[in-house]
Design an enzyme around this catalytic site. Structure first.
Site, short mmCIF file in Angstrom:
data_model
loop_
_atom_site.label_atom_id
_atom_site.label_comp_id
_atom_site.label_asym_id
_atom_site.label_seq_id
_atom_site.Cartn_x
_atom_site.Cartn_y
_atom_site.Cartn_z
N ASP A 117 -3.27 2.61 -5.78
CA ASP A 117 -2.15 2.62 -4.83
C ASP A 117 -2.03 1.34 -4.01
OD1 ASP A 117 -4.46 2.98 -3.38
OD2 ASP A 117 -3.75 4.69 -2.21
N GLU A 118 -2.65 0.25 -4.48
CA GLU A 118 -2.60 -1.02 -3.75
C GLU A 118 -2.30 -2.18 -4.70
OE1 GLU A 118 -5.63 -1.67 -0.45
OE2 GLU A 118 -6.66 -0.27 -1.78
N ASP B 297 0.86 -1.19 0.00
CA ASP B 297 0.00 0.00 0.00
C ASP B 297 0.89 1.24 0.00
OD1 ASP B 297 -2.04 1.79 0.20
OD2 ASP B 297 -2.91 0.97 2.02
#
Length: 391
Positions: free
Chosen positions: A103-104, A8
């Site tokens: 974003d993961e 993350d």
């Protein structure tokens, strides 16, 4: 037993904004709309979170809590660019990657646990490389399934690495609040608190029959997650049914030229995504929401295309016919659907078509490297058409 990583990117939007503008370092930064207008917080720095701010909070409420914060509109094209670079870096370490969001990322290292000296060393190597090459902080969770790995990546933010050892899943979860479980929203939390459930261990110690009766299928899923269970399989791809972009204005707009300009920009972005995915669309959908919240949609089906100009002309035509009320517009959007692979387009033997496709491919390449705003497709010619002028 599987070994799943969840990576993350910490406060990703804020981190990118700080790369673009280093004067933001150390300050409470809020990415979102005008703090005195409508909209919500898209992201905020850890400095801003100390004032009680969080994503999805109404922007006006955020401003009341943190008037000294630095509020920025954000650069989504830059977020996409950095996200793609991170994805490329991760492919150097794992052949099985699932990008869960911008974003993961999930990575499956099952069978590779001893590579690079073990999972903790591997995680540290990946984290350091992203930090050193992109100046982006990230946190990594390691566990036997996706749910646990995601919870673990949040455990020591920012720049944390948390490894939940096999067999220690329930012990790790025991004292954590129920809010950390993915998919447990505010409404569910209120119902759980009303029944005396606050920690994950409270759920784990209860009967599965109670949760099945009280919450149905979602209750059993929650009970299983409280016992450290979750899926071990990564989703490598999925069939996307539509691509869309929309804009909610800070102040409602009545000027049709401003609306056409906005539609022009949105069209460029959806077409960029279309070509990045190697597909074309047949159906174009226009969305308008007026200041009185009346919303209308108009759709039209064309021969398969991924060309900005063709799609914009169709969208503009629908807009000109639909914008008949003398009422300001709150939101405008465009959507594409009914996809097919690029190779299915007809007339590919035509030299003119081939030249146009090569141009669009080059545009995507430039945008992917330097950001969306660096180049427009046929901007001058299309602006003339927007204004109804000829050559």
């Amino acid at each position: 037993m599987s070994t799943i990583f969840h990576l993350d990117l910490d406060a990703f939007f804020v981190s990118v904004e700080r790369l673009l503008n280093p004067t933001l370092n150390g300050k409470p930064v809020i990415v979102g709309s005008d703090p005195k207008g409508r909209g919500v917080v898209t992201a905020c720095s850890y400095e801003a979170r100390k004032f009680g701010l969080h994503s999805a909070m109404p922007i006006r409420q955020a401003f009341k809590l943190c008037p000294q914060g630095v509020y920025v509109r954000g650069h989504y094209d830059e977020y996409v660019r950095f996200s793609k670079i991170v994805g490329k870096i991760l492919k150097d370490y794992s052949p099985i990657i699932e990008q869960a969001s911008i974003d993961e990322y999930y990575m499956d290292f099952t069978g590779f646990e001893k590579v690079l000296g073990g999972v903790m060393t591997m995680a540290s190597t990946i984290q350091s490389r992203i930090k050193n090459e992109l100046y982006l902080p990230c946190s990594i969770g390691i566990a036997s399934n996706k749910t646990l790995a995601k919870i673990a990546s949040d455990f020591r933010k920012p720049l944390g690495i948390t490894y939940v050892l096999h067999g220690q899943e329930e012990a790790f979860l025991s004292w954590l609040p129920l809010e950390v479980i993915p998919g447990v929203g505010k409404a569910t939390i209120e119902k759980l608190h009303a029944r005396g459930f606050y920690k994950i261990r409270d759920v784990a110690r209860s009967s599965p029959d109670f949760f099945s009766t009280s919450f149905g299928k979602a209750g059993i899923d929650l009970w299983n997650k409280a016992h450290g269970e979750g899926t071990e399989y990564l989703t490598l791809s999925h069939e996307q049914k539509s691509i869309s972009k929309e804009t909610t204005f800070l102040e409602d707009v009545l000027d049709p030229e401003i609306l056409r300009d906005t539609l022009f920009t949105l069209t460029g972005k959806v077409c960029q995504t279309l070509r990045d995915q190697g597909v074309m669309a047949a159906t174009i959908t226009l969305k308008l929401r007026y200041t009185d919240f009346i919303t209308i949609t108009r759709s039209k089906t064309l021969p398969l295309t991924d060309d900005d100009e063709v799609i914009y002309e169709c969208a503009k035509s629908m807009f000109d016919k639909a914008f008949t009320r003398r009422v300001a517009v709150r939101l405008i959007g465009i959507g594409l659907s009914k996809f097919a692979q690029s190779g299915e387009q007809v007339n590919l033997f035509d030299a003119v078509v081939d030249k146009r496709k090569n141009l669009l491919k080059a545009v995507n390449s430039i945008r992917g490297k330097y950001g969306f705003s660096t180049i427009s497709v046929g901007a001058v010619e299309m602006k003339k058409k927007r204004k109804g002028t000829g050559d």
